[in-house]
Design an enzyme around this catalytic site. Structure first.
Site, short mmCIF file in Angstrom:
data_model
loop_
_atom_site.label_atom_id
_atom_site.label_comp_id
_atom_site.label_asym_id
_atom_site.label_seq_id
_atom_site.Cartn_x
_atom_site.Cartn_y
_atom_site.Cartn_z
N ASN A 9 6.59 6.28 0.22
CA ASN A 9 6.25 6.52 1.46
C ASN A 9 7.81 5.90 1.80
OD1 ASN A 9 6.28 7.08 3.81
ND2 ASN A 9 4.55 5.78 4.50
N LYS A 11 10.11 6.60 4.38
CA LYS A 11 9.65 6.68 5.37
C LYS A 11 11.73 6.85 6.40
CE LYS A 11 6.53 2.33 5.61
NZ LYS A 11 5.75 1.27 5.80
N HIS A 96 -0.75 7.48 9.04
CA HIS A 96 -0.20 6.62 8.64
C HIS A 96 0.18 4.96 9.85
CE1 HIS A 96 2.89 3.47 7.16
NE2 HIS A 96 2.55 3.76 6.46
N GLU A 98 1.88 3.60 11.07
CA GLU A 98 2.86 3.91 12.18
C GLU A 98 3.15 4.50 13.00
OE1 GLU A 98 5.78 3.36 9.05
OE2 GLU A 98 4.67 0.99 8.46
N GLU A 168 -4.59 1.19 4.16
CA GLU A 168 -3.65 0.66 3.97
C GLU A 168 -4.17 -0.48 5.16
OE1 GLU A 168 0.36 2.35 2.91
OE2 GLU A 168 -0.41 2.68 5.02
N GLY A 174 4.41 -4.14 5.10
CA GLY A 174 5.84 -4.60 5.21
C GLY A 174 5.51 -5.33 5.86
N SER A 214 2.41 -3.77 0.76
CA SER A 214 3.44 -4.96 -0.10
C SER A 214 3.32 -4.72 -1.24
CB SER A 214 3.29 -6.14 0.89
OG SER A 214 3.50 -6.41 1.60
#
Ligand code: PGA
Length: 251
Positions: A9, A11, A96, A98, A168, A174, A214
């Protein structure tokens, strides 16, 4: 046997030329990776060029999101799933964390995107995962099962073949802090149970559940040894062809 999926991904990183450079560097590095499906998810504006140049290779292209709307129409700024398919995508990521956190996406929107992705001819990678506060409160499983049931509402049995779930944990994305293989395995097994209860044992046995948060060349092998981990959704470590190829070639 569930074929693993390793998806990168990207992003909102990389211009068109940078994305293309990474994709073309990746192609030969993973050319012998027949043990898994390899996927990259560039920004919308790079998809067509990258998909064209990857055609015939074993690297497939995914959208990072799609519209809740199935049909074209007056929806400024949106991209429909069938349009992603039209430019060479095989997959789309929906829900996702985010998007949920920064763009207020709800389970019902994720559900509409899931339906849109399937009717647009894509395989949908639907993301679920709890925050650190939710984990600390002991409600991680409730959160994940709610997202799973909400996101997959109304799907028919044939639709389920087009679903991949990505677990996730938000606290691992991250942050450099990966869930341990055991923590991830525990939640993946839980997700498979919830899926079996909501659909069927047979569908649950076929469901690919990816871990994300990660993932790096150093930890992929340990994660992939777990019986219910069927691949990975990789952010930061997918941005460089060499490190993503090491993850793909974990075997
Ligand atoms: P990360 O991102 O690998 O950089 O933690 C994963 C993701 O957001 O899909």
């Amino acid at each position: 046997m569930r074929k693993p999926v390793i998806a990168g991904n990207w992003k909102m990183y990389k211009s068109l030329s940078e994305g293309l450079e990474t994709a073309l560097a990746l192609k030969p590095l993973v050319a012998n990776a027949n043990h898994c499906e390899v996927v990259v998810a560039p920004v919308f504006t790079a998809i067509k060029t990258i998909a064209d140049r990857l055609e015939g290779s074993n690297v497939h292209v995914s959208g990072q999101d799609c519209s809740t709307e199935i049909e074209e129409g007056a929806h400024t700024g949106e991209v429909a799933a069938f349009m992603l398919r039209d430019v060479g995508c095989k997959y789309v990521i929906v829900g996702h964390s985010e998007r949920r956190q920064l763009y207020a996406e709800t389970d019902s929107m994720v559900n509409r995107k899931t339906h849109a992705g399937i009717s647009g001819g894509l395989t949908v990678i639907m993301c679920v995962g709890e925050s650190l506060a939710q984990r600390d409160q002991g409600i991680a499983e409730n959160v994940v099962s709610g997202q799973l049931q909400g996101g997959l509402r109304g799907l028919t049995a044939p639709d389920l073949d087009r679903i991949i779930v990505a677990y996730e944990p938000v606290w691992a994305i991250g942050t450099g802090r990966t869930a341990t293989p055991e923590q991830a395995q525990e939640m993946h097994a839980f997700i498979r149970r919830v899926f079996a209860e909501g659909h069927s044992t047979e569908a649950a046995e076929k469901l690919r559940i990816l871990y994300g948060g990660s993932v790096k060349p150093e930890n992929i092998a340990g994660l992939m040894k777990q019986p219910d981990i069927d691949g990975a959704l990789v952010g930061g470590a997918s941005l460089r062809a060499e490190s993503f190829a090491k993850i793909v070639n974990y075997k």
